[in-house]
Write a protein that holds these residues in place. Structure first.
Motif, PDB file in Angstrom:
ATOM      1  N   HIS A 358     -11.328  -0.942  -0.876  1.00  0.00           N
ATOM      2  CA  HIS A 358     -11.031  -0.294  -2.153  1.00  0.00           C
ATOM      3  C   HIS A 358     -12.001   0.841  -2.438  1.00  0.00           C
ATOM      4  O   HIS A 358     -11.603   1.914  -2.881  1.00  0.00           O
ATOM      5  CB  HIS A 358     -11.087  -1.325  -3.292  1.00  0.00           C
ATOM      6  CG  HIS A 358     -10.001  -2.351  -3.217  1.00  0.00           C
ATOM      7  ND1 HIS A 358     -10.244  -3.677  -2.926  1.00  0.00           N
ATOM      8  CD2 HIS A 358      -8.664  -2.248  -3.352  1.00  0.00           C
ATOM      9  CE1 HIS A 358      -9.101  -4.337  -2.904  1.00  0.00           C
ATOM     10  NE2 HIS A 358      -8.132  -3.493  -3.163  1.00  0.00           N
ATOM     11  N   VAL A 362      -9.644   3.424   1.368  1.00  0.00           N
ATOM     12  CA  VAL A 362      -8.444   4.184   1.003  1.00  0.00           C
ATOM     13  C   VAL A 362      -8.738   5.091  -0.191  1.00  0.00           C
ATOM     14  O   VAL A 362      -9.664   4.845  -0.963  1.00  0.00           O
ATOM     15  CB  VAL A 362      -7.262   3.252   0.661  1.00  0.00           C
ATOM     16  CG1 VAL A 362      -6.787   2.510   1.892  1.00  0.00           C
ATOM     17  CG2 VAL A 362      -7.639   2.264  -0.442  1.00  0.00           C
ATOM     18  N   ASN A 371      -2.998   9.265   2.879  1.00  0.00           N
ATOM     19  CA  ASN A 371      -4.085   8.435   3.366  1.00  0.00           C
ATOM     20  C   ASN A 371      -4.076   8.332   4.888  1.00  0.00           C
ATOM     21  O   ASN A 371      -5.121   8.400   5.534  1.00  0.00           O
ATOM     22  CB  ASN A 371      -3.990   7.030   2.754  1.00  0.00           C
ATOM     23  CG  ASN A 371      -4.776   6.886   1.474  1.00  0.00           C
ATOM     24  OD1 ASN A 371      -5.965   6.598   1.500  1.00  0.00           O
ATOM     25  ND2 ASN A 371      -4.119   7.115   0.350  1.00  0.00           N
ATOM     26  N   VAL A 413      -0.893   4.529  -2.599  1.00  0.00           N
ATOM     27  CA  VAL A 413      -1.506   3.443  -1.834  1.00  0.00           C
ATOM     28  C   VAL A 413      -2.051   2.359  -2.767  1.00  0.00           C
ATOM     29  O   VAL A 413      -2.170   1.196  -2.380  1.00  0.00           O
ATOM     30  CB  VAL A 413      -2.612   4.001  -0.910  1.00  0.00           C
ATOM     31  CG1 VAL A 413      -3.889   4.293  -1.687  1.00  0.00           C
ATOM     32  CG2 VAL A 413      -2.892   3.052   0.247  1.00  0.00           C
ATOM     33  N   SER A 414      -2.353   2.719  -4.004  1.00  0.00           N
ATOM     34  CA  SER A 414      -2.853   1.747  -4.973  1.00  0.00           C
ATOM     35  C   SER A 414      -1.805   0.695  -5.320  1.00  0.00           C
ATOM     36  O   SER A 414      -2.145  -0.384  -5.815  1.00  0.00           O
ATOM     37  CB  SER A 414      -3.315   2.448  -6.252  1.00  0.00           C
ATOM     38  OG  SER A 414      -2.258   3.203  -6.817  1.00  0.00           O
ATOM     39  N   GLN A 421      -2.927  -2.146   2.482  1.00  0.00           N
ATOM     40  CA  GLN A 421      -3.908  -1.067   2.388  1.00  0.00           C
ATOM     41  C   GLN A 421      -4.792  -1.043   3.631  1.00  0.00           C
ATOM     42  O   GLN A 421      -5.114   0.035   4.155  1.00  0.00           O
ATOM     43  CB  GLN A 421      -4.768  -1.242   1.133  1.00  0.00           C
ATOM     44  CG  GLN A 421      -4.038  -0.970  -0.165  1.00  0.00           C
ATOM     45  CD  GLN A 421      -4.897  -1.280  -1.379  1.00  0.00           C
ATOM     46  OE1 GLN A 421      -6.012  -1.792  -1.263  1.00  0.00           O
ATOM     47  NE2 GLN A 421      -4.367  -0.988  -2.562  1.00  0.00           N
TER      48      GLN A 421
END
Length: 858
Positions: A358, A362, A371, A413-414, A421
């Motif tokens: 986190h 990413v 990403n 991507v969150s 991820q």
């Protein structure tokens, strides 16, 4: 592999019915639905957890486990369904209500506030009443942390702790609630065997006392060890609930991933002959913070593991090799020396997979495709422009090959689960074609199916000719993947296991026999001093010393400096800076900013000039000033909190609007302030102005409130990390709104002082106070991101700023120096605070960071 456990399912149902009749239901989730843009996370999920049991929840990443528990804990509102805790229905998405009903949760991403101390975090997490007041938080927290043997000082800030220490704080905080229902979401990912054993002992204790535990983990052996029943989630739906005794690991995995796992680990390079003779990575005499004297080599096609008890330098070594931490010694890739720095390491072909995806893995604000291509942009760009079609094409290929679960390459991507991820990180790694791959806990928080995929990617990377250095706390993982394993102890490589020696038992035995866990206090022998120098109050002492030194120098040069007249003038002129500095500090602590403080002062002065004059009414004038301050604070706060306007944009707009208003009211100065009022404001004790005494008293009260009241903790918590604060039940919007209102109210006394200073309705002299307020908080060491700061430091900083302006004429300096001196002092202070909080001055850091090339040349 076994087939689907249909018989076990029938047995499990019978067990559930029997136990439900005997035990009270502690947590009941009925028909839970939850969707996000493009994703149906939960689809009619039912879950019943009984008191006195450990109920495991397993499934792949993205199966919906964490989402379901977020609903159960009140952190997330379901689209449909109901939540009952100990027989009482949760009425809404409220972490406070869930906690009051007896539910506690330890999340995969701990809800900790990095700028607050451990004790403050625990006090907020469990409630001040349970702690016995903020003043008892340190002793109370220490008593609950000591049994873990992690040497965690409750007075330390959370951002000073290691990852595993933070998880222990989160776990200790949850256990301290003595919950009816305890949810543990991947609680052992950062714990060593001894700490896992302590956790399981505590879990068994609270279950024996009648509580229920929901245990989420991808580590199936742990699930089998600790749980009584297991519920499997897949694709947002329940795939069965079983008695733990009636299913084996293979059956659990098969139900969770929806397919059989024929082979968990791919063949090793040493077994199939893909390990070459070329030494790709060669390290000689490497030393840095946490490790020293490290020699190692990794050949082409080889996966070498790093093992040892946590805290013995493994992670620090990996980060140094990646160029992310300073180190001395020799590092070469394929015979070429690697200069220091992350960019140089990347150019040499070193690619690093971080443990904390986190924070470092990413880019949360970018989509999946962006990403994936982030490390190889030149390959998808032409003439300096990135080709969107190429980015999307490559992303679709990687999504298909790695089985990344996402609605599409343009999904943020969150929005993906943690495991997906991690696959995005690995996709980016594959495209970078590394010569050396440094992988730190690459399967942390990843489900069984994704682990197999990741193992295959690591093996394929090695087989392509790369050297892979793998740090893992999982002995089975090291045994299954690694050709060799290096054991580290107290920062050195002390043993090497090869061939048949690479077994889980041998790795564990070597790690434990080589050393005991390094005393975490050793890493910070000067912990008290370091904590102080990095603390909020250190700037006050530094600035105070500078204030005194400057005063001595000036008084020795010009005796007029110490005359009562000059001292009175200095302190009286400092009063507005004290108030506006406090106003800006309140807003910034809550992660805001206010560019309207100067124009607001000007508006209030102009308003006063219509009523606090001959023939006017003092109380009406003061009432209008109070109303104006409240209105501006409310408007600023609403714009930022309700409409989510950037604080700089909102208050910049307000600043310009206020200037227009007071110029419309008085385009030229006018309205002589009633002389008696000016005399009241300029009253003094000896040479000390009364208003300055009041300003100092206000700042002292604010400092006390900041440290000792719930308001202060909530303000700092909101500024430190708003999402975590919200999960802890803090109404962050209300806190930030209040900070803007209080900030504007603190501008009011500054306007009263200025009104007395200039004696006429003119708003223009107040404009400079916006810059003054920013200068003061920067000098005071306040974090402009929020959460950290001291009103004591603001007090000294404001006096120093005014002193610098006061002494320039006394020293015979030109007017330009009244700008140069504050600017130079502000820049010097900002640099000093940044270095102190990072842990060292440049000379020391350079000495540690020097990289020596082969042959001993720097």
């Amino acid at each position: 592999m076994h087939g689907a456990p249909t018989a076990a399912s029938a047995g499990a149902v019978g067990t559930v019915v029997t136990r439900a009749a005997e035990q009270q239901v502690a947590l009941r989730l009925t028909g839970i639905d939850k969707s996000f843009p493009g994703v149906r996370a939960l689809d009619g999920v039912d879950l019943t957890v009984l008191s006195g049991e450990v109920h495991a929840l397993v499934g792949e990443n993205g199966a919906g486990k964490s989402t379901l528990m977020a609903v159960a804990s009140g952190a997330l509102a379901p689209d449909g369904g109901s939540v009952e805790i100990a027989g009482t229905r949760l009425t809404g998405a409220s972490p406070d209500e869930a906690r009051d009903l007896g539910l506690a949760i330890v999340r995969q991403d701990p809800a900790l506030l990095p700028d607050l101390t451990v004790a403050e975090n625990m006090a907020i997490g469990v409630g001040h009443r349970r702690v016995g007041g903020i003043h008892r938080a340190v002793a109370w927290s220490q008593a609950r942390l000591d049994p873990w043997g992690m040497a965690i000082d409750p007075r330390s800030r959370v951002d000073e702790l290691s990852v595993e220490q933070r998880f222990v704080v989160e776990i200790a905080k949850a256990l301290a609630l003595e919950p009816t229902v305890l949810i543990l979401d991947e609680p052992t990912e950062h714990l060593n065997l001894d700490e896992v054993s302590r956790l399981f002992s505590r879990v068994r204790e609270i279950v024996a006392g009648g509580a229920a535990v929901v245990y989420i983990s991808h580590r199936i052996p742990e699930v089998k060890q600790i749980s009584d029943r297991i519920t499997v989630l897949r694709d947002g739906s329940v795939r069965g609930t079983f008695s733990t005794e009636e299913v084996d690991e293979a059956q659990i995995i098969e139900r969770a991933i929806g397919r059989k796992l024929e082979a968990v680990f791919p063949p090793k390079g040493s077994e199939i002959g893909s390990v070459g003779t070329d030494e790709v990575l060669v390290v000689r005499g490497l030393q840095g913070e946490g490790f020293h004297g490290v020699d190692l080599t990794v050949r082409a096609g080889e996966i070498v593991g790093l093992a040892g008890v946590q805290g013995n330098g493994q992670a620090a070594l990996l980060r140094a090799l990646a160029g992310l931490a300073p180190a001395e010694g020799s590092v070469s890739v394929q015979g070429e020396p690697v200069p220091r720095g992350n960019l140089a390491a990347r150019r040499s072909g070193i690619v690093y997979i971080p443990a904390d995806r986190h924070a470092e893995g990413v880019f949360m604000s970018l989509d999946v495709a962006e990403n994936i291509s982030a490390a190889t942009l030149p390959e998808v760009a032409g003439a300096g422009f990135v080709g969107t079609r190429r980015v999307l094409t490559r992303a679709r290929q990687q999504i298909e090959q790695l089985g990344i679960k996402t609605p599409g390459p343009s999904t943020m991507v969150s929005a993906l689960s943690g495991g997906n991820q991690q696959k995005v990180v690995l996709a980016r790694t594959r495209l970078a074609a590394p010569r050396v791959l440094l992988a730190e806990e690459p399967t942390q928080g990843v489900d069984a199916g994704a682990r197999v995929d990741i193992y295959q990617i690591l093996r394929e990377t090695a087989d392509s000719g790369a050297a892979v250095l793998l740090l893992s706390s999982d002995g089975i993982e090291l045994q299954g993947l690694c050709d060799r394993v290096l054991i580290m102890s107290r920062g050195r490589v002390v043993e090497e296991l090869t061939g048949d020696e690479v077994t889980e038992a041998a790795i564990g035995r070597a790690a434990l026999m080589s050393t005991q866990l390094r005393d975490r206090r050793d890493a910070d022998r000067a912990g008290g001093f370091r904590r102080w120098i990095r603390g909020d109050h250190a700037p006050a002492l530094v600035l105070g010393a500078l204030l005194l030194l400057l005063g001595l120098v000036v008084s020795a040069t010009n005796p007029a400096y110490l005359t009562p007249f000059n001292l009175n003038n200095l302190l009286f002129m400092a009063a507005p800076a004290l108030f506006v500095g406090a106003a800006q500090q309140v807003v910034v602590l809550g992660s805001g900013f206010d560019l309207s403080v100067g124009p607001l002062m000007g508006l209030l002065v102009v308003l006063s000039s219509f009523w606090i004059v001959e023939g006017g009414n003092l109380w009406v004038g003061l009432g209008l000033m109070l109303g104006g301050a409240l209105a501006v604070g409310l408007i600023n706060g609403v714009l930022v909190t309700a409409f989510h306007v950037n604080p700089v944009v909102a208050t910049l707009g307000m600043s310009m609007a206020l200037q227009g208003v007071y110029l419309a009211l008085r385009s030229t100065p006018g309205g002589i302030i009633f002389p008696t009022v000016s005399e009241w404001v300029q009253a003094r004790f000896g040479f000390v102005p009364v208003v300055t005494v009041v300003a100092v008293a206000v700042l002292l009260v604010l400092e006390l409130a900041l440290r000792r009241t719930r308001w202060g903790l909530r303000l700092r918590a909101t500024g430190s990390r708003a999402d975590a604060a919200a999960r802890l039940g803090i109404r962050t919007g209300r806190v930030r709104l209040g900070s803007y209102v209080l900030g504007s109210l603190l501008v009011l006394p500054a306007a009263v002082v200025m009104m007395a200073q200039i004696g006429i309705g003119d708003g223009r002299p107040a404009l400079s106070y916006t810059l003054t307020s920013i200068t003061v908080i920067v000098l005071a060491g306040t974090s402009i991101f929020g959460g950290r700061g001291s009103f004591l430091a603001v007090l000294v900083a404001a006096l120093l700023v005014q002193q610098i302006l006061n002494v320039s004429p006394l020293l015979g300096l030109s007017q330009a120096w009244s700008y140069w001196l504050p600017g130079l002092v502000t820049l010097a202070a900002a640099l000093l605070y940044a270095l102190a909080r990072r842990g060292g001055l440049p000379s020391a850091r350079r000495r540690r960071a020097t990289t020596v090339a082969p042959g001993g040349r720097s």
